[in-house]
Design an enzyme around this catalytic site. Structure first.
Site, PDB file in Angstrom:
ATOM      1  N   THR A 172      -3.948  -6.266  -5.471  1.00  0.00           N
ATOM      2  CA  THR A 172      -3.782  -4.927  -4.905  1.00  0.00           C
ATOM      3  C   THR A 172      -3.052  -4.023  -5.894  1.00  0.00           C
ATOM      4  O   THR A 172      -2.044  -4.416  -6.488  1.00  0.00           O
ATOM      5  CB  THR A 172      -2.990  -5.005  -3.585  1.00  0.00           C
ATOM      6  OG1 THR A 172      -3.724  -5.794  -2.650  1.00  0.00           O
ATOM      7  CG2 THR A 172      -2.771  -3.613  -2.997  1.00  0.00           C
ATOM      8  N   CYS A 246       8.435 -14.555  -3.172  1.00  0.00           N
ATOM      9  CA  CYS A 246       7.922 -13.194  -3.049  1.00  0.00           C
ATOM     10  C   CYS A 246       6.850 -13.129  -1.969  1.00  0.00           C
ATOM     11  O   CYS A 246       6.803 -12.187  -1.174  1.00  0.00           O
ATOM     12  CB  CYS A 246       7.352 -12.713  -4.380  1.00  0.00           C
ATOM     13  SG  CYS A 246       8.532 -12.721  -5.751  1.00  0.00           S
ATOM     14  N   GLU A 371      -2.104 -13.797   1.522  1.00  0.00           N
ATOM     15  CA  GLU A 371      -0.713 -14.245   1.691  1.00  0.00           C
ATOM     16  C   GLU A 371      -0.669 -15.591   2.423  1.00  0.00           C
ATOM     17  O   GLU A 371       0.237 -15.868   3.204  1.00  0.00           O
ATOM     18  CB  GLU A 371       0.124 -13.211   2.463  1.00  0.00           C
ATOM     19  CG  GLU A 371      -0.022 -11.787   1.998  1.00  0.00           C
ATOM     20  CD  GLU A 371       0.595 -11.528   0.637  1.00  0.00           C
ATOM     21  OE1 GLU A 371       1.138 -12.469   0.051  1.00  0.00           O
ATOM     22  OE2 GLU A 371       0.515 -10.383   0.181  1.00  0.00           O
TER      23      GLU A 371
END
Length: 392
Positions: A172, A246, A371
């Protein structure tokens, strides 16, 4: 007999009573921004597959929403719960807009904040918080998504410099970023690097023909003998623990964000069935319609409660990775079910961009697998409960 509605989607369980006045004020501000600045354009951005990332980053920076949960360096130092509510309101407009904020703040900025040097933090974070510099996060590779440990991007020493070679995919903001956080395999394990995107040998191209997250820039990164000075390395990052930390930050935002998408779908459906007449009465007046709406409202409320609970745990410094996995697995899974069910209530109108439901459903197909796929989160939860890893 007809009666006036006594509850709305948001007042059914009085969940606002669980929020602070500051939370409510922030939510109102971001919701108004979404309605006035974003929603009038989102259908066109989605249809065109283009979004003005730099312009939006500047607007979001002025509102203090980029890296808002980090301390110092121009960041707001907000609570995790407040950050979650922002993600919820942005994703109520579109998942791609929440992704812009998540990647900037929870991936790129957090990587620098948590694993970078003081010089790196001072150099990049204030500009990124203001939306003047855009970051991306290069972990996923063409052949390695759920298994980042198999990455083929390499970093080798050449004197005091580093030479990076490899490629990253599904990134992204990659083609509009000023800096890329790139993870690469070196002789002593996985390391992280700050790569200014004007560095010779670095290139990025947009990935097109997407049917999901169209209002978001998705890119493929290529590193061809990219030479970096020694101080480009994130000095505290050693091994996969760093990039995975993260990802956990970004997943937390999804726990809240997916609730926003589901809420927007359900609200659109409730509004629609109240005015759409079928066999001479509103669609809302049929038992099957009300059963669908009731079931969706219950699941939405449960997802919201789970998000708020995890937010409180995170604010107290007690949240564990498997708890984030519970939130991501449940809330995205239920959100996509709600989006699909709402589409049935809108009939043929549900497939148009005049209404948000199929756009949200398409976006959530991506959110379901990025994710960490649902299967990965199931295995994270399973290992936490059994003590046995089933990843291999």
């Amino acid at each position: 007999m007809s009666t006036a509605a006594t509850a709305s989607i948001e007042t059914l369980l009085d969940l606002d009573s669980l929020l602070t006045p500051e939370d409510l004020e922030l939510r109102t501000m971001v919701r108004q921004f979404g309605e006035q600045r974003l929603r009038p354009h989102i259908a066109d951005w989605f249809e065109a597959g283009e979004v003005p990332v730099r312009e939006l980053a500047s607007d979001l920076g002025k509102l203090g929403l980029l890296g808002m949960h980090l301390e110092g360096y121009g960041c707001g130092g907000s609570t995790a719960s407040a950050y979650g509510l922002v993600c919820q309101e942005l994703e109520a407009v579109d998942s791609g807009l929440r992704s812009l904020v998540s990647v900037q703040g929870s991936l790129a900025m957090f990587a620098i904040y948590r694993w970078g040097s003081e010089e790196q933090r001072e150099s990049w974070l204030p500009r990124m918080a203001a939306g003047e510099a855009i970051g991306c996060f290069g972990l996923t590779e063409p052949d390695f998504g759920s298994n980042p440990g198999g990455m083929r991007t390499t970093a080798r020493r050449d004197g005091s410099d580093w030479i990076l070679n490899g490629s990253k995919m599904w990134i992204t903001n990659g083609s509009v970023a000023d800096v890329a956080i790139v993870w690469a395999r070196a002789d002593d394990g996985v390391l992280g690097f700050l790569v200014p995107t004007d560095t010779p040998g670095f290139s990025a191209r947009d990935m097109t023909h997407k049917l999901s997250l169209r209002a978001s820039v998705t890119s493929e990164l290529h590193l061809d003998d990219v030479r970096l000075p020694a101080d480009a390395q994130l000095p505290e990052a050693q091994g996969l623990k760093a990039p995975l930390s993260c990802l956990s930050e970004a997943r937390f935002g999804i726990v809240f964000g997916s609730v926003g998408a589901a809420r927007d779908c359900l609200q659109s459906a409730v509004d629609y069935v109240g005015t759409r007449e079928v066999f001479d009465k509103p669609l809302a007046g049929y038992q099957l319609t009300q059963a669908k709406i009731a079931d969706m409202a219950v699941e939405l409320a449960k997802a919201q409660l789970l998000a708020l609970h995890l937010g409180r745990l995170k604010d107290e410094g007690k949240i564990r990775p498997e708890q984030v996995s519970v939130g991501k697995l449940n809330n995205v899974r239920e959100a996509i079910k709600i989006a699909r069910q709402c589409r049935t209530l809108l009939g043929a109108n549900g497939i148009t961009l005049e209404y948000p439901v199929l756009r949200h459903a398409n976006n959530l197909e991506s959110v379901l697998t990025y994710e960490g796929t649902s299967e990965v989160h199931q295995l994270v939860i399973g290992e936490a409960l059994t003590g046995v890893s089933a990843f291999r």
